[in-house]
Scaffold this active site. Structure first.
Site, PDB file in Angstrom:
ATOM      1  N   LYS A 122      44.093  19.775  14.726  1.00 55.21           N
ATOM      2  CA  LYS A 122      43.767  20.439  13.462  1.00 55.21           C
ATOM      3  C   LYS A 122      44.654  19.882  12.380  1.00 55.21           C
ATOM      4  O   LYS A 122      45.786  19.456  12.654  1.00 55.21           O
ATOM      5  CB  LYS A 122      44.011  21.942  13.568  1.00 55.21           C
ATOM      6  CG  LYS A 122      43.221  22.757  12.553  1.00 55.21           C
ATOM      7  CD  LYS A 122      41.805  22.989  13.050  1.00 55.21           C
ATOM      8  CE  LYS A 122      41.012  23.929  12.210  1.00 55.21           C
ATOM      9  NZ  LYS A 122      39.836  24.395  12.962  1.00 55.21           N
TER      10      LYS A 122
HETATM   11  N1  GLU Z   1      36.443  23.384  11.931  1.00 52.29           N
HETATM   12  C1  GLU Z   1      35.478  23.626  12.962  1.00 52.29           C
HETATM   13  C2  GLU Z   1      36.104  24.462  14.058  1.00 52.29           C
HETATM   14  O1  GLU Z   1      37.080  25.152  13.846  1.00 52.29           O
HETATM   15  C3  GLU Z   1      34.841  22.353  13.473  1.00 52.29           C
HETATM   16  C4  GLU Z   1      35.774  21.355  14.080  1.00 52.29           C
HETATM   17  C5  GLU Z   1      35.106  20.022  14.402  1.00 52.29           C
HETATM   18  O2  GLU Z   1      33.914  19.888  14.234  1.00 52.29           O
HETATM   19  O3  GLU Z   1      35.837  19.134  14.841  1.00 52.29           O
HETATM   20  O4  GLU Z   1      35.586  24.546  15.133  1.00 52.29           O
END
Ligand code: GLU
Length: 438
Positions: A122
């Site tokens: 993240k």
């Molecule tokens: N931000 C989204 C999540 O928390 C998608 C993450 C992604 O597609 O890599 O799942």
């Protein structure tokens, strides 16, 4: 389920009190429970818990008025045991290192519970995007992309959108990495615009996955969705598409929606298409909806959580269903669109009260699942049609939900505890079979 070690000793570092971020406390509390169930020792537990890499970067930006402002950004890779790190980038004033670690950790379990060949990562910048011009936002994104680019790549770590980031930001990110490396890497980020190799169905994928989970859980609980009432907290991309899908495809009665301005209630059900059209005309916001639509009442966000509905979908930010609010929840089913909307205490109260909650790592995994499809298409320079994306998403969600439901029944656990059990076991298995380098 494999039992790897006897003599479990969870607790210690993982104690909830140890963390200042409630979402990290929750993620590691659930990890501790799963590790205990699986019989892991403290060494394995520490390895599972500790993020592989935490990068903190300065992001200096020349503002439009000529002044200089330096933001702080992060990229965290919690695990790459099952594949490259995967997870979004969040732009929000509340972003902290601990929050990004928590979100990266949740991504590891999320990718694992739906069986994707990804680890968890993240990123984030502590910034209020509403205070930036488009040009400032672009400069911020490009500098941040440059700063984290040494650890990013289609076989290392693949960012995507999250709170207050979108396809345009992914496009700038992609372009910056392409310029730095001098070669195209169409799988370096997901959630890209279609013209840049984005996937059909990615925009609404998180919400569609939530809708599938709602349908599967409703089926198990005997809730008829065409007669059901719903409250949706949050009207960003996830909440809005979810409300639209439940209203248009399942003919459910959505009685309340909310955003940062407050919550909007109509006992007879809101015309969600009209609500979305209103939001579109008002910069995505719902403020003023009560004046624009007859029969719509303004209520507080807390009142929304306490509505007597069949389904409650928290699809805003973390920390909503807590020791303070969980006792008032009257929904039979909670479907978590947000990451970390329920705290440890909130979860215990929901479990004790017999309220079924489809946890974030399962309920909102549709987004990263279609990100995986986008990544595969990018690696192969291929395009899939929407029917293929939707069919494959449905299959992933169905298989994952049924598996978690069965594990919950078999071990007499809540769905969250079962989801973590499945996810942690798979990651530990990958770590064990890889062995420890060097
Ligand atoms: N931000 C989204 C999540 O928390 C998608 C993450 C992604 O597609 O890599 O799942």
């Amino acid at each position: 389920m494999t039992l790897r070690q006897a003599n479990p000793t969870p607790g210690g570092e993982g104690d909830a009190a140890h963390y200042t971020d409630p979402m990290l406390a929750m993620a590691n509390y659930q990890l501790d429970l799963a590790a205990k169930h699986l019989g892991f020792d403290q060494g394995m537990l520490d390895w599972l818990r500790t993020p592989e890499r935490v990068l903190e970067v300065a992001v200096p930006v020349k503002m439009d008025d000529g002044s200089l402002h330096t933001y702080t950004g992060y990229r965290v890779q919690h695990s790459t045991a099952r594949g490259p790190a995967k997870g979004g980038i969040r732009y929000h004033p509340n972003v902290t290192k601990e929050e990004v670690v928590a979100l990266a950790t949740l991504m590891t379990w999320k990718c694992s519970v739906v069986g994707l060949p990804f680890g968890g990562g993240k990123g984030g910048i502590a910034v209020d995007v509403r205070a930036l011009s488009r040009a400032e936002l672009e400069r911020l994104t490009r500098r941040y992309a440059f700063m984290i680019s040494p650890i990013v790549g289609s076989r290392r770590d693949i960012p995507a959108p999250d709170v207050d980031t979108d396809g345009q930001i992914m496009a700038w990110f992609d372009d910056t990495v392409t310029m730095i490396r001098g070669e195209a890497d169409p799988a370096v980020v997901t959630g890209k615009p279609l013209d840049l190799g984005g996937s059909l169905g990615r925009g609404e994928a998180t919400s569609r996955g939530m809708a599938h989970c709602t349908e599967f859980a409703a089926g198990r609980l005997g809730i008829d969705l065409s007669k059901a009432t719903l409250a949706v907290q949050g009207y960003g991309k996830v909440g809005r598409f979810y409300a639209e899908i439940m209203y248009n495809d399942y003919h459910s009665k959505v009685v309340a929606v909310s955003d940062i301005s407050g919550a909007y209630f109509c006992g007879d059900g809101l015309d969600i298409n009209a609500v979305s059209a209103y939001a579109k005309q008002h910069n995505g916001g719902l403020a003023g909806l009560t004046d624009a639509m007859s029969g719509v009442e303004f209520i507080s966000n807390e009142a929304l959580l306490a509505l007597d509905v069949d389904v409650l979908a928290p699809a805003a930010l973390e920390g909503q269903i807590t020791a303070r609010t969980a006792g008032d929840v009257k929904a039979k089913l909670v479907v978590e669109g947000a990451n970390g909307p329920t705290t440890i205490e909130g979860n215990t109260i929901l479990n004790d009260r017999g309220i079924v909650a489809v946890p974030d790592i399962l309920a909102n995994a549709g987004g990263v699942t279609v990100s995986y499809f986008e990544w595969v298409q990018g690696l192969q320079f291929d395009r899939w049609d929407l029917a293929t994306v939707d069919r494959r998403l449905l299959n992933v969600m169905k298989e994952s939900f049924d598996n978690v439901w069965d594990v919950a029944q078999q071990h007499k656990l809540g769905l969250r505890e079962a989801a973590f059990l499945v996810a942690v076991d798979r990651v530990a298995e990958s770590m064990t079979v890889r062995g420890l380098f060097p």
